[in-house]
Design a protein around this motif. Structure first.
Motif, PDB file in Angstrom:
ATOM      1  N   UNK A  35     -69.982 -75.855  27.301  1.00 29.86           N
ATOM      2  CA  UNK A  35     -71.051 -76.728  27.766  1.00 29.86           C
ATOM      3  C   UNK A  35     -72.411 -76.094  27.536  1.00 29.86           C
ATOM      4  N   UNK A  36     -72.486 -74.788  27.683  1.00 27.57           N
ATOM      5  CA  UNK A  36     -73.751 -74.075  27.454  1.00 27.57           C
ATOM      6  C   UNK A  36     -74.208 -74.268  26.013  1.00 27.57           C
ATOM      7  N   UNK A  37     -73.259 -74.170  25.067  1.00 28.31           N
ATOM      8  CA  UNK A  37     -73.590 -74.356  23.651  1.00 28.31           C
ATOM      9  C   UNK A  37     -74.076 -75.782  23.400  1.00 28.31           C
ATOM     10  N   UNK A  38     -73.349 -76.764  23.952  1.00 28.90           N
ATOM     11  CA  UNK A  38     -73.720 -78.163  23.769  1.00 28.90           C
ATOM     12  C   UNK A  38     -75.098 -78.455  24.344  1.00 28.90           C
ATOM     13  N   UNK A  39     -75.391 -77.859  25.501  1.00 29.66           N
ATOM     14  CA  UNK A  39     -76.696 -78.080  26.130  1.00 29.66           C
ATOM     15  C   UNK A  39     -77.837 -77.501  25.293  1.00 29.66           C
ATOM     16  N   UNK A  40     -77.582 -76.402  24.634  1.00 31.01           N
ATOM     17  CA  UNK A  40     -78.621 -75.817  23.768  1.00 31.01           C
ATOM     18  C   UNK A  40     -78.880 -76.717  22.557  1.00 31.01           C
ATOM     19  N   UNK A  41     -77.800 -77.302  22.018  1.00 31.28           N
ATOM     20  CA  UNK A  41     -77.967 -78.249  20.918  1.00 31.28           C
ATOM     21  C   UNK A  41     -78.717 -79.488  21.409  1.00 31.28           C
ATOM     22  N   UNK A  42     -78.349 -79.978  22.601  1.00 30.36           N
ATOM     23  CA  UNK A  42     -79.010 -81.158  23.183  1.00 30.36           C
ATOM     24  C   UNK A  42     -80.497 -80.909  23.378  1.00 30.36           C
ATOM     25  N   UNK A  43     -80.860 -79.667  23.715  1.00 33.67           N
ATOM     26  CA  UNK A  43     -82.270 -79.342  23.903  1.00 33.67           C
ATOM     27  C   UNK A  43     -83.054 -79.571  22.617  1.00 33.67           C
ATOM     28  N   UNK A  44     -82.486 -79.145  21.497  1.00 31.11           N
ATOM     29  CA  UNK A  44     -83.163 -79.312  20.205  1.00 31.11           C
ATOM     30  C   UNK A  44     -83.273 -80.792  19.840  1.00 31.11           C
TER      31      UNK A  44
END
Length: 226
Positions: free
Chosen positions: A128-137
């Motif tokens: 989820x942490x990885x997905x959230x970082x992608x979502x931020x971009x």
């Protein structure tokens, strides 16, 4: 005159935890549960609680439930609204802290972030942490707001934001739409750290990575074709 703070809780089939979530909020706020056409026994689970109970007869999605709640809060003369998840992930103790930030920093919206404190960041499951970082971009490119946490459902808004934000995205793309409207309406905002409690229940109920593609498509259509 006492300010009226409305806690808006969109809910779908949360019978197992909704009573506990509501009771954790205490009696200091006006609590609005928006039942998005649940097929379980949510209504009976909260029947005796001192809350406003609103129900969609057709399942429309979390964005639509929040819009229903915000419209109701406006009609009731709310001074402040809080978006709060039904599954028990959010910390009730953060509400008053966020309200104080809303007032003392003269902003219209306070947005929760899991990425501002190490202890909050480490609590996020790795995928989820990885997905959230992608979502931020993605959200930064679409909305122009480069936040540390672009998909945190814990938000506090004042009357100006409540009047200005009108959600058209019925489902999960509403999180990006809110950011787009914050920028478009020139609302003042700030992020504040918040701790999300990832229980086994909330992770099972939570957004799946496949849903990110649906969110992206919905946001793209809303931005360029509506």
């Amino acid at each position: 005159m006492t300010e009226r703070v409305f806690i808006l809780i969109p809910s779908y089939n949360e019978e197992k935890v909704i009573r506990q979530t509501i009771r954790s909020l205490g009696n200091a706020y006006d609590i609005v549960l928006i039942d998005d056409a649940s097929t379980d026994d949510t209504e009976n689970a909260v029947r005796d609680l001192p809350i406003y109970y609103l129900r969609h007869e057709i399942n429309l999605g979390q964005g639509a439930a929040l819009q229903t709640g915000m419209e109701f809060a406006r009609q009731q003369g709310a001074d402040i609204v809080v978006h709060f998840d039904a599954d028990g992930q959010h910390n009730p103790d953060d509400i008053d802290r966020f309200i104080q930030v809303l007032k003392t920093q003269s902003v219209d919206v306070v947005l929760g972030s899991r990425f501002l404190r190490k202890e909050d960041l480490l609590a996020i499951p790795r995928l989820r942490r990885i997905l959230l970082r992608v979502a931020r971009i993605v959200n930064g490119l679409l909305s122009g707001l480069w936040l540390s946490d672009a998909h945190n459902g814990f938000r506090v808004m004042n009357r100006r934001a409540l009047a200005g934000i009108q959600l058209k995205e019925n489902r999960m793309a509403h999180a990006t739409e809110i950011l787009m409207q914050i920028r478009r309406k020139q609302l003042r905002y700030v992020e504040q750290p918040t701790h999300i409690i990832y229980t086994e229940y909330s992770q099972v109920k939570g957004q799946r990575w496949q849903g990110a593609f649906d969110i992206l498509i919905d946001v793209f259509i809303n931005k360029y074709f509506r």
